[in-house]
Design a protein around this motif. Sequence first.
Motif, PDB file in Angstrom:
ATOM      1  N   VAL A 108      -4.109   7.007  -0.936  1.00 28.30           N
ATOM      2  CA  VAL A 108      -4.295   6.027  -0.264  1.00 28.30           C
ATOM      3  C   VAL A 108      -4.108   4.305  -2.021  1.00 28.30           C
ATOM      4  O   VAL A 108      -5.243   3.953  -2.710  1.00 28.30           O
ATOM      5  N   HIS A 109      -3.227   4.593  -2.569  1.00 26.31           N
ATOM      6  CA  HIS A 109      -2.783   3.598  -3.288  1.00 26.31           C
ATOM      7  C   HIS A 109      -2.459   1.822  -3.357  1.00 26.31           C
ATOM      8  O   HIS A 109      -1.408   1.429  -2.508  1.00 26.31           O
TER       9      HIS A 109
ATOM     10  N   SER B 223      -1.635  10.212 -11.587  1.00 23.93           N
ATOM     11  CA  SER B 223       0.144   9.658 -11.485  1.00 23.93           C
ATOM     12  C   SER B 223       0.505   8.345 -10.865  1.00 23.93           C
ATOM     13  O   SER B 223       0.804   7.673 -11.220  1.00 23.93           O
ATOM     14  N   PHE B 224      -1.184   8.117 -10.697  1.00 18.04           N
ATOM     15  CA  PHE B 224      -1.221   6.382 -10.149  1.00 18.04           C
ATOM     16  C   PHE B 224      -1.420   5.599 -11.352  1.00 18.04           C
ATOM     17  O   PHE B 224      -2.738   6.024 -11.836  1.00 18.04           O
ATOM     18  N   ASP B 225      -1.398   4.576 -10.752  1.00 16.85           N
ATOM     19  CA  ASP B 225      -2.235   3.363 -11.619  1.00 16.85           C
ATOM     20  C   ASP B 225      -3.315   2.752 -11.487  1.00 16.85           C
ATOM     21  O   ASP B 225      -2.736   1.909 -10.375  1.00 16.85           O
TER      22      ASP B 225
ATOM     23  N   LYS C 268      -4.533  -4.267  -6.291  1.00 18.26           N
ATOM     24  CA  LYS C 268      -5.528  -4.417  -6.914  1.00 18.26           C
ATOM     25  C   LYS C 268      -6.080  -3.273  -7.747  1.00 18.26           C
ATOM     26  O   LYS C 268      -7.550  -3.165  -7.786  1.00 18.26           O
ATOM     27  N   ARG C 269      -5.239  -2.216  -8.099  1.00 17.85           N
ATOM     28  CA  ARG C 269      -5.599  -1.408  -9.048  1.00 17.85           C
ATOM     29  C   ARG C 269      -6.975  -0.563  -8.776  1.00 17.85           C
ATOM     30  O   ARG C 269      -7.228  -0.361  -8.839  1.00 17.85           O
ATOM     31  N   GLN C 270      -6.456  -0.128  -7.395  1.00 17.91           N
ATOM     32  CA  GLN C 270      -7.408   0.268  -6.215  1.00 17.91           C
ATOM     33  C   GLN C 270      -6.523   1.215  -5.425  1.00 17.91           C
ATOM     34  O   GLN C 270      -5.814   1.502  -5.427  1.00 17.91           O
ATOM     35  N   LEU C 271      -7.783   3.321  -5.998  1.00 14.53           N
ATOM     36  CA  LEU C 271      -6.953   4.918  -4.926  1.00 14.53           C
ATOM     37  C   LEU C 271      -7.822   5.098  -4.540  1.00 14.53           C
ATOM     38  O   LEU C 271      -9.191   4.490  -5.432  1.00 14.53           O
ATOM     39  N   TYR C 272      -7.995   5.484  -3.052  1.00 15.55           N
ATOM     40  CA  TYR C 272      -8.830   6.257  -2.020  1.00 15.55           C
ATOM     41  C   TYR C 272      -8.205   7.790  -2.170  1.00 15.55           C
ATOM     42  O   TYR C 272      -7.353   7.161  -1.866  1.00 15.55           O
ATOM     43  N   VAL C 273      -9.136   8.434  -2.793  1.00 21.49           N
ATOM     44  CA  VAL C 273      -8.422   9.613  -2.225  1.00 21.49           C
ATOM     45  C   VAL C 273      -9.425  10.643  -0.819  1.00 21.49           C
ATOM     46  O   VAL C 273     -10.686  10.331  -1.027  1.00 21.49           O
ATOM     47  N   ILE C 274      -8.622  10.189   0.067  1.00 18.56           N
ATOM     48  CA  ILE C 274      -8.968  10.674   1.000  1.00 18.56           C
ATOM     49  C   ILE C 274      -9.263  12.755   1.424  1.00 18.56           C
ATOM     50  O   ILE C 274      -8.045  13.332   1.258  1.00 18.56           O
TER      51      ILE C 274
ATOM     52  N   MET D   3       1.221  -0.730   0.120  1.00 11.06           N
ATOM     53  CA  MET D   3      -0.003   0.015  -0.330  1.00 11.06           C
ATOM     54  C   MET D   3       0.914   1.288  -0.201  1.00 11.06           C
ATOM     55  O   MET D   3       2.002   1.086   0.954  1.00 11.06           O
ATOM     56  N   ASN D   4       0.931   2.512  -0.600  1.00  7.35           N
ATOM     57  CA  ASN D   4       1.207   3.134  -0.645  1.00  7.35           C
ATOM     58  C   ASN D   4       0.421   4.771  -0.508  1.00  7.35           C
ATOM     59  O   ASN D   4      -0.623   4.683  -0.904  1.00  7.35           O
ATOM     60  N   ILE D   5       1.071   5.243  -0.132  1.00  2.08           N
ATOM     61  CA  ILE D   5       0.334   6.490   0.680  1.00  2.08           C
ATOM     62  C   ILE D   5       1.177   8.042   0.318  1.00  2.08           C
ATOM     63  O   ILE D   5       2.199   8.095   0.386  1.00  2.08           O
ATOM     64  N   LYS D   6       0.385   9.064  -0.164  1.00  3.90           N
ATOM     65  CA  LYS D   6       0.734  10.410  -0.573  1.00  3.90           C
ATOM     66  C   LYS D   6      -0.253  11.611   0.166  1.00  3.90           C
ATOM     67  O   LYS D   6      -1.000  11.161   0.292  1.00  3.90           O
ATOM     68  N   THR D   7       0.294  12.319   1.163  1.00  2.00           N
ATOM     69  CA  THR D   7      -0.055  13.691   1.350  1.00  2.00           C
ATOM     70  C   THR D   7      -0.143  14.603   0.286  1.00  2.00           C
ATOM     71  O   THR D   7       1.369  14.904   0.594  1.00  2.00           O
ATOM     72  N   LEU D   8      -1.187  15.093   0.191  1.00  2.00           N
ATOM     73  CA  LEU D   8      -0.652  16.299  -0.562  1.00  2.00           C
ATOM     74  C   LEU D   8      -1.698  18.029   0.734  1.00  2.00           C
ATOM     75  O   LEU D   8      -3.296  17.517   0.577  1.00  2.00           O
ATOM     76  N   PRO D   9      -1.180  18.565   1.541  1.00  2.00           N
ATOM     77  CA  PRO D   9      -0.982  19.709   1.459  1.00  2.00           C
ATOM     78  C   PRO D   9      -2.287  20.473   0.717  1.00  2.00           C
ATOM     79  O   PRO D   9      -1.825  21.092  -0.293  1.00  2.00           O
ATOM     80  N   VAL D  10      -3.344  20.653   1.064  1.00  2.00           N
ATOM     81  CA  VAL D  10      -4.580  21.353  -0.077  1.00  2.00           C
ATOM     82  C   VAL D  10      -5.410  22.536   0.737  1.00  2.00           C
ATOM     83  O   VAL D  10      -5.342  22.533   1.845  1.00  2.00           O
ATOM     84  N   GLY D  11      -5.611  23.960  -0.616  1.00  2.00           N
ATOM     85  CA  GLY D  11      -6.735  24.633   0.015  1.00  2.00           C
ATOM     86  C   GLY D  11      -5.975  25.636   1.256  1.00  2.00           C
ATOM     87  O   GLY D  11      -4.671  25.817   1.554  1.00  2.00           O
ATOM     88  N   LEU D  12      -7.406  26.510   1.671  1.00  2.00           N
ATOM     89  CA  LEU D  12      -5.955  27.709   2.100  1.00  2.00           C
ATOM     90  C   LEU D  12      -6.236  27.515   3.070  1.00  2.00           C
ATOM     91  O   LEU D  12      -4.622  28.179   3.862  1.00  2.00           O
ATOM     92  N   ILE D  13      -5.846  26.497   4.270  1.00  2.00           N
ATOM     93  CA  ILE D  13      -5.485  26.120   5.922  1.00  2.00           C
ATOM     94  C   ILE D  13      -4.587  24.555   5.950  1.00  2.00           C
ATOM     95  O   ILE D  13      -4.908  23.908   6.264  1.00  2.00           O
ATOM     96  N   ASP D  14      -4.195  24.577   4.352  1.00  2.00           N
ATOM     97  CA  ASP D  14      -3.509  23.476   4.358  1.00  2.00           C
ATOM     98  C   ASP D  14      -3.830  22.240   5.249  1.00  2.00           C
ATOM     99  O   ASP D  14      -3.492  21.599   5.927  1.00  2.00           O
TER     100      ASP D  14
END
Length: 202
Positions: A18-19, A44-46, A23-29, A1-12
Amino acid sequence: MNIKTLPVGLIDTNCYFVHLPEKRQLYVIDPGGDAAEIVAVTRSFDFDRVEILLTHAHVDHISAAGEVARALGIDCVRLAAADHPLYASPENALLPWLPAAKNLPPAKEFAPNDDFTVIPLPGHTPGGSGLLFAAGNALFVGDTLFAGSVGRTDLPGGDYHSLMESIHSRLLTLADDLNVYPGHGPATTIGRERATNPYFQD
């Protein structure tokens, strides 16, 4: 399992990817802003399948959900039922400069699956949820618990007693080495928070 963190928005707000490559499954949390950047990272994920999961329904965690869902062909987001009213309400806004999210996709309850377990964590909001990916020893807690702190309860849907009960009965009972990924700030572990978080030292 691979995890990438991306701070977004005005308050990060931490948006997590979660890739599960096998299973070729991706979750965007919690896509809480910067939709174009979230979509670019997603692509960028497969993967064959992608879902949007929400830990709770405050605007800084949901505001890009509509744009991201449309760009990726996702027809709904997954969110605990107790937060569906907040998700659909102007009260999901937090401050005058963070207006309520608009053009959101429908919210549905979390579907049964083998990838993660939903841990109910009411307190920051009524339907706050932890998402436990056992295979990756990873727990995504939204704004319930932070490194060295706990979530606010003075925002729409907040209740301090419920928050502390959720933390003590459902989080601090977990293994010390469990990796905790909060809605803002750095990752931590259950053991580190148990030992050093000032809210738990009495």
